[in-house]
Design a protein around this motif. Structure first.
Motif, short mmCIF file in Angstrom:
data_model
loop_
_atom_site.label_atom_id
_atom_site.label_comp_id
_atom_site.label_asym_id
_atom_site.label_seq_id
_atom_site.Cartn_x
_atom_site.Cartn_y
_atom_site.Cartn_z
N VAL A 183 -10.96 -7.53 0.04
CA VAL A 183 -10.09 -8.91 -0.53
C VAL A 183 -10.51 -10.00 0.30
N ARG A 227 2.56 1.59 -3.34
CA ARG A 227 1.35 2.11 -4.37
C ARG A 227 1.39 3.57 -4.39
N GLU A 258 -8.97 -4.44 2.71
CA GLU A 258 -8.81 -5.66 2.91
C GLU A 258 -9.64 -6.66 3.36
N ILE A 287 -7.94 1.59 3.82
CA ILE A 287 -7.11 0.22 3.32
C ILE A 287 -7.75 -0.94 4.37
N TYR A 319 -11.20 -11.88 -3.22
CA TYR A 319 -9.95 -12.28 -3.61
C TYR A 319 -9.05 -12.87 -3.05
N GLU A 355 -8.08 0.92 -9.13
CA GLU A 355 -7.68 -0.32 -9.23
C GLU A 355 -8.91 -1.46 -9.54
N THR A 356 -9.97 -1.04 -10.37
CA THR A 356 -10.98 -1.90 -10.58
C THR A 356 -10.94 -2.73 -11.67
N ASN A 409 -4.82 -6.63 -5.24
CA ASN A 409 -5.61 -7.24 -4.13
C ASN A 409 -4.95 -8.51 -3.64
N MET A 410 -3.74 -8.91 -4.44
CA MET A 410 -3.20 -10.25 -4.24
C MET A 410 -1.81 -9.72 -3.16
N HIS A 411 -1.99 -8.67 -2.71
CA HIS A 411 -0.79 -8.13 -1.56
C HIS A 411 -0.63 -9.05 -0.39
N ARG A 412 -1.60 -9.91 0.01
CA ARG A 412 -1.46 -10.68 1.10
C ARG A 412 -0.76 -11.93 0.87
N TYR A 413 -0.71 -12.47 -0.19
CA TYR A 413 0.19 -13.66 -0.55
C TYR A 413 1.45 -13.24 -0.77
N GLY A 428 -12.87 0.56 -5.25
CA GLY A 428 -11.60 0.21 -5.80
C GLY A 428 -11.09 1.31 -6.72
N MET A 429 -11.75 2.43 -6.74
CA MET A 429 -11.30 3.73 -7.45
C MET A 429 -10.26 4.29 -6.61
N CYS A 430 -10.22 3.95 -5.26
CA CYS A 430 -9.18 4.77 -4.69
C CYS A 430 -7.87 4.02 -4.81
N ILE A 436 -5.31 5.03 -3.07
CA ILE A 436 -4.66 5.37 -1.74
C ILE A 436 -3.45 6.20 -1.92
N ILE A 485 -6.21 -4.44 -10.49
CA ILE A 485 -6.95 -5.24 -9.51
C ILE A 485 -6.12 -6.22 -8.87
N TYR A 542 0.67 -1.04 -0.06
CA TYR A 542 -0.03 0.00 -0.07
C TYR A 542 0.93 1.32 0.01
N HIS A 553 0.21 -3.31 6.13
CA HIS A 553 -1.12 -3.30 6.35
C HIS A 553 -1.96 -4.48 6.27
N ALA A 554 -1.70 -5.48 5.19
CA ALA A 554 -2.19 -6.84 5.61
C ALA A 554 -1.94 -7.57 6.74
#
Lengths: 270, 259
Positions: free
Chosen positions: B228, A115, B225, B221, B232, A141-142, A150-154, B197-199, B201, A147, A112, A205-206
């Motif tokens: 997610v 980014r 999460e 955030i 996701y 990020e749509t 969103n895999m950040h936690r992996y 999702g538009m944000c 950050i 998009i 985050y 953050h994750a």
């Protein structure tokens, strides 16, 4: 899904003020310039280092056990004495660094904090607060590929594995083949590197979310609440850990590379 | 007593331009003091919105030298030397001079599904301090809408206003989503209706908040999460299936309408 009120937003109202990108008078461009400079320098250096495929390990012939974080764990047969574990990628002909760098790279790319930094500095969406976006349209990020952020936690999970491995490397650096236990400057460099990477991962953050942020009630989850309370102050320092660990991991590679090439002596402290 | 020059945007929906006013200034004065002096001496028809003069009503938000600020909380002596430029908030349509039409925010506010508590137990509802503290930060919002103004998603892209709630309402969604008594699952709503999702950050909302609410770190955030978790994360999906926690599946639990 039931929307509560079907109120409509009226678009296209006339805005006030002059039609310029920004009215800011301060030097808002300094931050993006610094970010671009540091990240570009890191990308160039790490790419160069990853393709070198030599001078990444200081072994028994120098009475040391130091490996560059860019090459750990070394999983190709070409790793020689630096080889980690029994598993091998066999006839991997390229640099062994290319097998592993995708994980730390992915962790930072989807982070985050980074980014925020690269959207501003590289993508100019926006270059700084109150400065006009450089793009005519914007979907955030749509959509693919963003998009995938969103895999950040992996990548966070993978980062933890790498932290454990680099901590193992740092502990191994206390062993000086042919001499015994001891501490060298290289040992300290590897310890600081592992510590900063742990700080970066645990302040993520994750991590904060997985520790306890995702629960509905802290009262109902006291242990997770305790973890969340520990991680939250670290999270406030995530930016500091992000930059410090980035710069130090490059420094660690430089240090090991210099020692391995014979250009620098790894001084023994005790 | 020294002097200060203010370049103030004068105009309405038909157009406008800067007008300069040079007036006296005293130590410790804020921009709103100077604007009031200009109204009293030179431009009685200069329109600006203000109320409490204490940084708690959020009415007097304008852009000072290109950055959103509360006029009543911006001391003149904290600004660089030279003329001070005042413009209305750029994201919202102008009404006149420094006054904008912020009704976009009220439309977005109406879209936020209300708290939906479970049936009252015999002993009544109980909230615990650690859960209260979590959302207390979000309750500090004074609705100055400077975070909405600075957010490039709508500041630079008017077309996104239809499908984007903005930082102010993300903290409202977060407050409710983290509320232990709320049975609504808002994750689908914030993703599909509120445009989370538009944000991307960039944290401008956090930087500009006069109440120092950590909008990005503590609301946006965490909401991302949670989305997610719902959409996701195959590991979380598998865990829900194994533990049969259907409530936490966003697709199974729709946001309920407000009473």
């Amino acid at each position: 899904m039931t929307a509560v009120h079907e109120s409509k937003v009226q678009l296209g109202g006339v805005r006030g003020g002059p039609d310029v990108a920004t009215l800011r008078q301060d030097r808002w461009w300094i931050q993006p310039v610094v970010t671009v400079s540091i990240l570009t320098a890191f990308i160039i250096y790490s790419t160069w280092a990853a393709f070198q495929n030599k001078n990444y390990y200081v072994g028994a012939q120098m009475h040391r056990d130091l490996i560059s974080p860019f090459y750990s764990p070394c999983l190709a047969n070409s790793c020689g004495a630096a080889k980690f574990g029994a598993f091998s990628f066999g006839n991997w002909a390229l640099s062994p660094a290319l097998l592993i760098l995708i994980f730390p790279l992915g962790f930072r790319l989807t982070c985050y904090y980074y980014r925020r930094s690269y959207y501003r500095a590289f993508w100019w969406a926006p270059p700084a607060c109150d400065v006009g976006d450089a793009h005519n349209s914007y979907s955030g990020e749509t959509r693919f590929p963003l998009i995938m952020q969103n895999m950040h936690r992996y990548f966070f999970y993978a980062g933890l594995v790498f932290n454990a491995l680099l901590t193992y490397d740092a502990i191994r650096a206390f062993n000086q083949p042919g001499i015994g236990f001891g501490v060298t400057v290289g040992t300290l460099v590897l310890i600081v590197n592992a510590t900063l990477l742990w700080g970066y991962s645990l302040s993520c953050h994750a991590c904060r979310h997985l520790c306890g942020g995702q629960v509905k009630s802290f009262k109902a989850h006291p242990i997770r609440y305790r973890f969340w309370k520990i991680v939250t102050p670290l999270n406030a320092k995530h930016m500091n850990f992000a930059w410090a660990s980035l710069l130090f991991v490059a420094f660690t590679d430089v240090y090991v590379r210099l020692v391995a090439s014979g250009a620098w002596t790894d001084f023994r402290l005790f | 007593m020294s002097e200060i020059t203010m370049r103030v945007w004068r105009g309405d929906a038909n157009g406008g331009d800067f007008e300069s006013y040079t007036t006296e200034r005293s130590d410790g004065e804020v921009i709103l003091d100077v604007i009031h002096r200009i109204q009293a001496t030179e431009a009685p028809d200069l329109a600006c919105r203000w109320n409490c003069k204490a940084g708690k009503c959020g009415s007097c938000a304008v852009e000072v030298n290109g950055k959103p600020r509360l006029m009543c909380m911006t001391r003149i002596d904290t600004l660089p030397e030279g003329p001070v430029t005042l413009t209305p908030m750029k994201t919202f349509p102008i009404i006149r001079d420094l006054v904008t039409d912020v009704s976009f925010n009220y439309v977005q506010a109406k879209k936020v599904p209300a708290l939906l508590p479970p049936p009252m137990p015999a002993e009544g509802y109980r909230m615990f301090q650690e859960d209260v503290e979590r959302s207390q930060e979000f309750r500090k919002c004074i609705e100055c809408f400077m975070c909405q103004d600075v957010c490039h998603v709508i500041r630079d892209h008017e077309e996104n206003k239809e499908n984007y709630a903005g930082p102010r309402f993300f903290i409202r969604h977060a407050e409710l989503e983290m509320h232990p008594l709320d049975t609504n699952d808002r994750r689908d709503f914030v993703r599909e209706e509120a445009g989370l999702g538009m944000c991307n950050i960039t944290k401008c909302c956090t930087e500009v908040c006069p109440e120092h609410i950590k909008i990005t770190d503590n609301a946006i955030i965490p909401l991302k999460e949670r989305v997610v978790d719902a959409h996701y994360d195959p590991v979380a999906w598998l865990g829900r299936k194994i533990l049969r926690k259907t409530k936490t599946s966003a697709t199974d639990a729709a946001v309920q309408p407000a009473p």
